[in-house]
Design a protein around this motif. Structure first.
Motif, PDB file in Angstrom:
ATOM      1  N   THR A  96       0.852  -1.190   0.000  1.00 31.37           N
ATOM      2  CA  THR A  96       0.000   0.000   0.000  1.00 31.37           C
ATOM      3  C   THR A  96       0.886   1.237   0.000  1.00 31.37           C
ATOM      4  OG1 THR A  96      -0.110   0.216   2.412  1.00 31.37           O
ATOM      5  CG2 THR A  96      -1.768  -1.180   1.356  1.00 31.37           C
ATOM      6  N   CYS A  97       0.362   2.307  -0.574  1.00 38.28           N
ATOM      7  CA  CYS A  97       1.062   3.588  -0.464  1.00 38.28           C
ATOM      8  C   CYS A  97       0.063   4.720  -0.600  1.00 38.28           C
ATOM      9  CB  CYS A  97       2.178   3.718  -1.502  1.00 38.28           C
ATOM     10  SG  CYS A  97       1.657   3.563  -3.204  1.00 38.28           S
ATOM     11  N   ALA A  98       0.330   5.788   0.094  1.00 41.91           N
ATOM     12  CA  ALA A  98      -0.534   6.963   0.085  1.00 41.91           C
ATOM     13  C   ALA A  98       0.094   8.056  -0.775  1.00 41.91           C
ATOM     14  CB  ALA A  98      -0.746   7.464   1.512  1.00 41.91           C
TER      15      ALA A  98
ATOM     16  N   MET B 220     -10.712   5.933   2.580  1.00 45.59           N
ATOM     17  CA  MET B 220      -9.725   5.444   3.539  1.00 45.59           C
ATOM     18  C   MET B 220     -10.156   5.739   4.970  1.00 45.59           C
ATOM     19  SD  MET B 220      -7.421   3.730   2.059  1.00 45.59           S
ATOM     20  CE  MET B 220      -6.400   3.520   3.525  1.00 45.59           C
TER      21      MET B 220
ATOM     22  N   ASN C 134     -10.812   2.846   7.716  1.00 48.15           N
ATOM     23  CA  ASN C 134     -10.136   2.866   9.015  1.00 48.15           C
ATOM     24  C   ASN C 134     -11.139   2.714  10.156  1.00 48.15           C
ATOM     25  OD1 ASN C 134      -7.500   3.135   8.125  1.00 48.15           O
ATOM     26  ND2 ASN C 134      -7.489   5.365   8.241  1.00 48.15           N
TER      27      ASN C 134
ATOM     28  N   TYR D  58      -4.519   3.401   8.608  1.00 48.57           N
ATOM     29  CA  TYR D  58      -3.803   3.867   7.426  1.00 48.57           C
ATOM     30  C   TYR D  58      -3.959   5.377   7.268  1.00 48.57           C
ATOM     31  CZ  TYR D  58      -3.014  -0.945   5.978  1.00 48.57           C
ATOM     32  OH  TYR D  58      -2.586  -2.244   5.919  1.00 48.57           O
ATOM     33  N   SER D  59      -3.070   5.973   6.486  1.00 47.76           N
ATOM     34  CA  SER D  59      -3.142   7.412   6.242  1.00 47.76           C
ATOM     35  C   SER D  59      -4.466   7.761   5.571  1.00 47.76           C
ATOM     36  CB  SER D  59      -1.988   7.843   5.327  1.00 47.76           C
ATOM     37  OG  SER D  59      -0.745   7.570   5.917  1.00 47.76           O
TER      38      SER D  59
ATOM     39  N   THR E  46      -5.039   6.602  -1.789  1.00 42.90           N
ATOM     40  CA  THR E  46      -4.193   5.434  -1.525  1.00 42.90           C
ATOM     41  C   THR E  46      -4.354   4.388  -2.624  1.00 42.90           C
ATOM     42  OG1 THR E  46      -4.342   5.796   0.870  1.00 42.90           O
ATOM     43  CG2 THR E  46      -3.731   3.581   0.141  1.00 42.90           C
TER      44      THR E  46
ATOM     45  N   HIS F 181       4.606   6.510   2.764  1.00 39.49           N
ATOM     46  CA  HIS F 181       4.120   5.365   3.544  1.00 39.49           C
ATOM     47  C   HIS F 181       3.945   4.116   2.674  1.00 39.49           C
ATOM     48  CE1 HIS F 181       2.271   8.139   6.866  1.00 39.49           C
ATOM     49  NE2 HIS F 181       3.591   8.169   6.819  1.00 39.49           N
TER      50      HIS F 181
ATOM     51  N   SER G  99       4.302   0.492   2.084  1.00 41.11           N
ATOM     52  CA  SER G  99       4.541  -0.614   3.017  1.00 41.11           C
ATOM     53  C   SER G  99       4.103  -1.935   2.400  1.00 41.11           C
ATOM     54  CB  SER G  99       3.784  -0.382   4.336  1.00 41.11           C
ATOM     55  OG  SER G  99       2.394  -0.342   4.112  1.00 41.11           O
TER      56      SER G  99
ATOM     57  N   LEU H 294      -6.229  -6.632   5.033  1.00 39.66           N
ATOM     58  CA  LEU H 294      -6.212  -5.499   4.113  1.00 39.66           C
ATOM     59  C   LEU H 294      -7.286  -5.636   3.036  1.00 39.66           C
ATOM     60  CD1 LEU H 294      -4.599  -2.894   3.450  1.00 39.66           C
ATOM     61  CD2 LEU H 294      -3.259  -4.278   1.868  1.00 39.66           C
TER      62      LEU H 294
END
Length: 484
Positions: free
Chosen positions: A250-252, A284, A288, A295-296, A300, A330, A332, A343
């Protein structure tokens, strides 16, 4: 009762025609007894609560329930039920798990709902040929559980635990389509009961070849027909080897533009990614809260890579480089099975996560698909339009194949808000058409997009579809009011 239903439907859906004037409860006692003679007394219901349960799917579309619900147990019973309804001129509405999002099971003219969930056998597995034959009550999760020890799996995953034949009927897609294709690419043969009760094997009985040049593509005709041409009573599906190894990342991103640009660049670089999912900041935040993640709250991307361990390391490294060049933060990895499961469970629960943002609201999910090169343009514009409209909504999508959804939350008792949702959804659909895309990538036309279908395929296209339906369903009894 019919006089009361029309204004209710008009109030809920002022953009969509009317509900049928046919009153409920018109089935004669003799006809109900005839249904029971086919499937047994315990598998026929005319009670209001059961009919209501079968009169809608997960969408906001609401109309009349069917007059009766029946549960056949085999194709022969389905054939006899269809012939019975055909002879009496009664509409036939196929029903699977009810997870559709375009009102495909609404009984706009009453009739008989044929619930196929009791037909839930896996009929034949051919591991050497990578194929399996399933009845309509088998869901994609049940099939993959059955396949677990075989080293094979069925990758088309629409999120909800939908029935496989229902997925064929709606030409479903999902998170893995970027690598494995949609139902259109993974259905080899169908057993279909035609409206008059005749049984059709679209590729020939028992056949499960990978390709053929023999005659018209009847299988393709019924994949995506949304129950308007016949009842699918078995599907022969293409299976795939289970990946040796899987990694999720994942990445934001600081902006929607940066996230979608990364998607395009990764695909242009030929990185063999299995899934690329986009979730905006609103989505997101919802995930959450609903799935208890951390997560941010930012646009994303979720990635999944399949292959050997050596190949995966290279794929992830290349994807990370591309995303960082577009300002990602971020980044990951999720290597462990439980972390990956958590996820993707959060992604699959996006619909319910969004609904939880505004308890008591109904969800309206748009569904457009455009060529990859036009994806950044339409997604950025959709985000701006959503903010300008004042509608509470989130964006999520299978951006690896150009498909995304806006999940709009609406109060069905608020006509002004309903109007804004209508305007936004139609505007988005037309934007997709203007960019050489489609008004629906996977949900289907159902009740809500019939006017956009004509704009997409043209008058001659719709006329040709009507001619095909007239040949197969001359009385117009199969799931009337949908698609055309």
């Amino acid at each position: 009762m019919a006089r009361l239903l029309q204004p209710v439907c008009w109030r809920l859906f002022p953009w969509r025609g009317y509900c049928s004037q046919r009153t409920q409860g018109e089935l004669s006692k003799g006809f109900v007894e005839a249904l029971k003679a086919v499937v047994g007394s315990s598998r026929v219901s005319t009670t209001a609560i059961v009919r209501d349960q079968h009169g809608h799917d997960e969408s906001v579309h609401r109309c009349k329930p069917p007059d009766a619900v029946v549960w056949p147990q085999n194709a022969e019973q389905v054939s006899r039920l269809a012939a019975l309804c055909y002879g009496h001129g009664l509409p036939i509405i196929p029903f699977g798990t009810g997870t559709g999002l375009e009102g495909g099971v609404c009984a706009v003219q009453g009739g008989v709902c044929i619930n196929l969930t009791m037909m839930d056998r896996i009929l034949e597995l051919n591991p050497e040929d990578f194929s399996v034959v399933v009845e309509p009550g088998v869901t994609h999760r049940a099939l993959n559980t059955h396949l677990r020890a075989s080293g094979l799996w069925f990758p088309v995953d629409p999120g909800a635990d939908a029935s496989l034949c229902g997925m064929a009927a709606t030409r479903a897609s999902g998170t893995n389509a970027v690598r494995y294709g949609t139902m259109r690419d993974n259905v080899l043969n169908l057993e279909v009961v035609l409206p008059d009760g005749r049984l059709l094997h679209t590729a020939g009985q028992g056949r499960h070849f990978r390709k053929s040049a023999a005659g018209y593509n009847l299988t393709g005709l019924f994949v995506g027909s949304e129950g308007t041409l016949g009842l699918i009573t078995a599907a022969t599906l293409r299976l795939h080897p289970t990946p040796e190894a899987t990694v999720v990342a994942t990445c934001a991103f600081p902006t929607v533009q940066a996230a979608v640009d990364s998607t395009v660049h990764i695909l242009q670089a030929a990185v063999p990614v299995a899934r690329i999912e986009f979730l905006d900041d609103v989505m997101m935040d919802a995930c959450n809260k609903y799935s208890k993640l951390n997560y941010s709250v930012a646009p994303t991307l979720f990635f999944e890579f399949h292959g050997t361990k050596e190949a995966l390391a290279e794929q992830v490294q290349r994807a990370e480089e591309i995303t960082q060049n577009n300002g990602a933060f971020h980044f990951s990895w999720a290597k462990e099975a439980e972390e990956r499961r958590q996820l993707w469970a959060a992604r699959h629960n996006a619909w319910y996560s969004a609904l939880a943002l505004r308890p008591g609201s109904k969800g309206y999910s748009t569904d457009v698909c455009v060529p990859i090169s036009r994806l950044p343009e339409i997604l950025v514009q959709a985000k701006e339009d959503l903010k300008a409209s004042g509608i509470t909504g989130a964006i999520v999508g299978h951006v690896g194949d150009g498909n995304f959804h806006c999940i709009l939350l609406v109060d069905p008792e608020d006509p002004e808000e309903l109007h804004r949702v209508k305007v936004f959804a139609e505007q988005l659909g037309r934007r997709a058409l203007a960019l050489h895309g489609t008004c629906t990538g996977e949900h289907g036309i159902g009740l809500g997009k019939r006017h956009l279908l004509q704009e997409e395929v043209g008058a001659v296209g719709v006329q040709t579809m009507r001619q095909l339906k007239a040949v197969l369903d001359p009385k117009g009894l199969m799931n009337p009011g949908k698609v055309l």
